[in-house]
Design an enzyme around this catalytic site. Structure first.
Site, short mmCIF file in Angstrom:
data_model
loop_
_atom_site.label_atom_id
_atom_site.label_comp_id
_atom_site.label_asym_id
_atom_site.label_seq_id
_atom_site.Cartn_x
_atom_site.Cartn_y
_atom_site.Cartn_z
N GLU A 147 -13.60 7.47 -6.26
CA GLU A 147 -14.01 6.09 -6.55
C GLU A 147 -12.92 5.10 -6.15
OE1 GLU A 147 -17.45 5.09 -8.50
OE2 GLU A 147 -17.18 6.33 -6.71
N THR A 200 -19.52 -4.33 -4.00
CA THR A 200 -18.90 -4.00 -5.28
C THR A 200 -17.59 -4.75 -5.49
OG1 THR A 200 -19.87 -1.79 -5.25
CG2 THR A 200 -17.97 -2.12 -6.68
#
Length: 325
Positions: A147, A200
């Site tokens: 991530e 994001t």
């Protein structure tokens, strides 16, 4: 990190294998009020990884489908292969050679944990290939590294539920402590991904660095209420707790028709409604599949009336995480 609830044997390595085919689920992160600490796994969509042994040492990413050419094939830059490399190094198994195919079945940048699902599929696959030397809890820090590579922030609210299944609470990051939460029997998710772009990183940059105490108190109460509702199976309490006074008001600006979608969902029986992850996907909870399907259908219809294409899903909560196909 290891979970006290894990049932997998530790210290016992099984037979190594030549090939595995793995599915890992999409996720809904935050669950409205639990920014960076709550998430759940969906039955669909998800990503698939096919991993095969190779006589040549090293990790090679041979093929990616479903990404419209957006993801790198360089094994050091793709989250799937990079995390496999990290895991092999950790296990002192860098002599192992693997070839990977990644098949994406969810949109990139959807707010459904696309990078997390791919990373989890890769880590689960290599662990299966090597005879399961690690537990799922052991794999979680490696997934968080993925991530960090994908979006610059190694949070666990997507990778934890994708890897462990169910609904998870990230109690703390230092030390890392993940708590599985109960899933009421009839809890269903309606998920809609509008075809609009909400990166994001951009969505995260909009978040306020400082908040007022009165807003924090409201948020704490909602998080506690949501978790209590899950433990008690109290659908009314779950719904009343799905309010975000900190993040949603800012991120909703980036999502066309957000408040209209919420109004539509609530009018046809949703318990609560909010943004999935950083968006643009949205989700709603309901207490039966029929209502969940109706919510998804109505939101998709509303977006179509505004000339916005979308993908709609109806899912129970996936309580197993990744699986072999």
């Amino acid at each position: 990190m290891e979970l006290a609830t894990e049932k997998e044997p530790t210290g016992k390595v099984g037979k190594e294998r030549d090939q595995v085919h793995v599915f890992a689920p999409a996720t809904v992160a935050n669950l409205v009020c639990g920014f960076d600490i709550l998430g759940l796994a969906l039955d669909e969509p998800g990503d698939e990884v096919i991993m095969k042994r190779s006589d040549e040492p090293g990790v090679r990413l041979l093929k990616i489908t479903g990404d419209d050419g957006r993801l790198p094939l360089d094994p050091s830059k793709n989250t799937v292969s990079a995390c496999v490399q990290m895991l092999l190094k950790h296990l002192n198994r860098e002599e192992v050679g693997v070839e990977i195919e990644l098949h994406k079945h969810m949109p990139i940048g959807s707010g459904l944990g696309s990078s997390a699902a791919s990373t989890v599929a890769g880590l689960f696959a290599i662990n299966q290939l090597l005879g399961q030397p690690l537990t799922k809890g052991d794999l979680l820090p490696f997934a968080m590294k993925g991530e960090e590579l994908a979006c610059g922030h190694g949070h666990a609210d997507n990778v934890a539920p994708s890897l462990l299944g169910g609904i998870t609470l990230i109690k703390s990051y230092d030390p890392l402590e993940v708590i599985p939460l109960p899933v009421p029997d009839s809890l269903y998710c309606s998920v809609v991904f509008p075809h609009v772009d909400v990166p994001t990183r951009a969505a995260r940059q909009m978040i306020r660095a400082k908040i007022e105490l009165k807003d924090a108190v409201v948020q704490w109460g909602n998080i506690a209420g949501l978790i209590s509702g899950l433990f008690m199976g109290d659908y009314g309490l779950i719904g009343r707790s799905m309010e975000d006074v900190l993040i949603e008001p800012v991120r909703a600006i980036l999502i066309p028709e957000f408040y209209e979608m919420r109004k539509t969902a609530m009018e046809v029986g949703a318990l609560g409604f909010g943004i999935s992850g950083s968006g643009p996907s949205v989700f709603a909870f309901s207490n039966n599949r029929q209502t969940a399907a109706h919510i998804t259908e109505k939101i998709v219809q509303h977006l179509r009336s505004k000339e916005i294409d979308s993908n709609g899903y109806v899912s129970s909560i996936n309580q197993h995480g990744p699986r072999e196909l």
